[in-house]
Design an enzyme around this catalytic site. Structure first.
Site, PDB file in Angstrom:
ATOM      1  N   HIS A 124       0.868  -1.180   0.000  1.00  0.00           N
ATOM      2  CA  HIS A 124       0.000   0.000   0.000  1.00  0.00           C
ATOM      3  C   HIS A 124       0.900   1.222   0.000  1.00  0.00           C
ATOM      4  O   HIS A 124       1.719   1.414   0.895  1.00  0.00           O
ATOM      5  CB  HIS A 124      -0.925   0.028   1.217  1.00  0.00           C
ATOM      6  CG  HIS A 124      -1.851   1.220   1.201  1.00  0.00           C
ATOM      7  ND1 HIS A 124      -3.091   1.187   0.607  1.00  0.00           N
ATOM      8  CD2 HIS A 124      -1.686   2.479   1.694  1.00  0.00           C
ATOM      9  CE1 HIS A 124      -3.666   2.377   0.731  1.00  0.00           C
ATOM     10  NE2 HIS A 124      -2.839   3.176   1.389  1.00  0.00           N
ATOM     11  N   CYS A 125       0.747   2.059  -1.020  1.00  0.00           N
ATOM     12  CA  CYS A 125       1.615   3.231  -1.180  1.00  0.00           C
ATOM     13  C   CYS A 125       0.920   4.461  -0.609  1.00  0.00           C
ATOM     14  O   CYS A 125      -0.099   4.898  -1.149  1.00  0.00           O
ATOM     15  CB  CYS A 125       1.942   3.439  -2.654  1.00  0.00           C
ATOM     16  SG  CYS A 125       3.003   4.867  -2.959  1.00  0.00           S
ATOM     17  N   PRO A 126       1.448   5.054   0.452  1.00  0.00           N
ATOM     18  CA  PRO A 126       0.797   6.237   1.040  1.00  0.00           C
ATOM     19  C   PRO A 126       0.882   7.468   0.134  1.00  0.00           C
ATOM     20  O   PRO A 126       0.064   8.369   0.256  1.00  0.00           O
ATOM     21  CB  PRO A 126       1.573   6.456   2.346  1.00  0.00           C
ATOM     22  CG  PRO A 126       2.901   5.794   2.127  1.00  0.00           C
ATOM     23  CD  PRO A 126       2.638   4.627   1.222  1.00  0.00           C
ATOM     24  N   GLU A 129      -1.933   6.942  -2.136  1.00  0.00           N
ATOM     25  CA  GLU A 129      -3.140   6.624  -1.365  1.00  0.00           C
ATOM     26  C   GLU A 129      -3.932   5.505  -2.031  1.00  0.00           C
ATOM     27  O   GLU A 129      -5.149   5.579  -2.180  1.00  0.00           O
ATOM     28  CB  GLU A 129      -4.012   7.871  -1.190  1.00  0.00           C
ATOM     29  CG  GLU A 129      -3.656   8.701   0.030  1.00  0.00           C
ATOM     30  CD  GLU A 129      -3.862   7.962   1.338  1.00  0.00           C
ATOM     31  OE1 GLU A 129      -4.934   7.365   1.521  1.00  0.00           O
ATOM     32  OE2 GLU A 129      -2.946   7.970   2.175  1.00  0.00           O
ATOM     33  N   ASN A 130      -3.213   4.455  -2.439  1.00  0.00           N
ATOM     34  CA  ASN A 130      -3.850   3.308  -3.071  1.00  0.00           C
ATOM     35  C   ASN A 130      -2.906   2.120  -2.942  1.00  0.00           C
ATOM     36  O   ASN A 130      -1.703   2.285  -2.726  1.00  0.00           O
ATOM     37  CB  ASN A 130      -4.135   3.601  -4.545  1.00  0.00           C
ATOM     38  CG  ASN A 130      -5.114   2.617  -5.161  1.00  0.00           C
ATOM     39  OD1 ASN A 130      -5.729   1.806  -4.462  1.00  0.00           O
ATOM     40  ND2 ASN A 130      -5.263   2.670  -6.472  1.00  0.00           N
TER      41      ASN A 130
END
Length: 261
Positions: A124-126, A129-130
């Site tokens: 999950h890549c902050p 945001e996905n």
């Protein structure tokens, strides 16, 4: 779209646009080319930055490969996800997610942030945001590549406008270019390391989650092979970048683990 996601995307857009505009307005190589009427390179630079922002939004907002329930799959007969799952060995139990109550395909994982199970979950890549999963991972790599080119070009442009002198007056007039150059260098290092690590993992047909949590993942612990999905660099890259369909990883897993020696 949550407030957090909206804020992150707005910050990314503002930062990208602000840096690009500032490099064109300050005395840099691009600004000199604009003043001389040589617009080709400045236009290409702006188009490159615009492409990186559009790709960012595409990767950020698209479905990364959310696992659908059986009812949802039946409702959409054209859904790529409706693939036949082969018989599972007794040592590997196909599990139902305890959170969203769907049957997890092999290599899927539930994301606590997105509240969905994601096919071929990577991480999950902050920043976007996905999740990065089977559907958006290739586009994520394209985005990182274009972002890296834009950053390298931006860093060179910012450096071209810096003529160092030991005076407060110089610092006052060059603070934007200096701060821009420092920010671009930091972002370039981060993006470069991300791109290199992802390309390495892709060439091995493994994911960030599998690489970091190898000993906690049942289908990897019970596998007779160190990496049951690795089919060689060329085929791994071809499957990742050129496959138009979701993959039944179970078929590859059981074929590789139980093929004759």
């Amino acid at each position: 779209m949550g407030a957090g996601g909206l804020g992150v995307r707005a910050a990314h857009t503002a930062l990208s646009g602000g840096l690009a505009l500032g490099l064109l307005l300050h005395p840099t190589d691009l600004r000199e080319q604009v003043e001389r009427g040589e617009l080709l390179l400045p236009v290409i630079f702006i188009v490159l930055v615009l492409c990186s922002v559009l790709l960012y939004f595409k990767v950020s907002l698209m479905d990364p490969g959310f696992v659908k329930s059986e009812e949802e799959v039946k409702a959409d007969k054209n859904e790529e996800q409706s693939i036949v799952i082969p018989q599972v060995s007794s040592s590997i139990k196909m599990r139902h997610c305890g959170y969203c109550m769907v049957k997890q395909p092999m290599r899927a994982k539930h994301c606590q942030v997105c509240q969905h199970c994601v096919r071929r979950y990577d991480h999950h890549c902050p920043w976007i945001e996905n999740c990065v999963g089977e559907k958006n991972h290739p586009l994520f790599i394209v985005y990182l590549s274009i972002q890296l080119v834009a950053l390298l070009w931006g860093g060179h442009t910012a450096w071209s406008g810096l003529y160092f002198k030991q005076s407060w007056d110089w610092l006052k007039h060059n603070i934007f270019l200096l701060m821009s150059f420092i920010l671009i260098v930091i972002f370039t290092i981060v993006v470069l390391l991300l791109l290199i690590s992802h390309l390495y993992l892709i060439s091995c047909n493994t994911t960030t989650w599998e690489f970091m949590s190898y000993h906690r993942i049942s289908y990897l612990r019970h596998s007779e092979l160190e990496n049951p999905f690795d089919q060689g660099v060329v085929l791994n890259l071809w499957r990742f970048f050129c496959s138009c369909h979701l993959t039944a990883w179970e078929k590859i897993y059981f074929h590789r683990n139980y093929e004759p020696v």
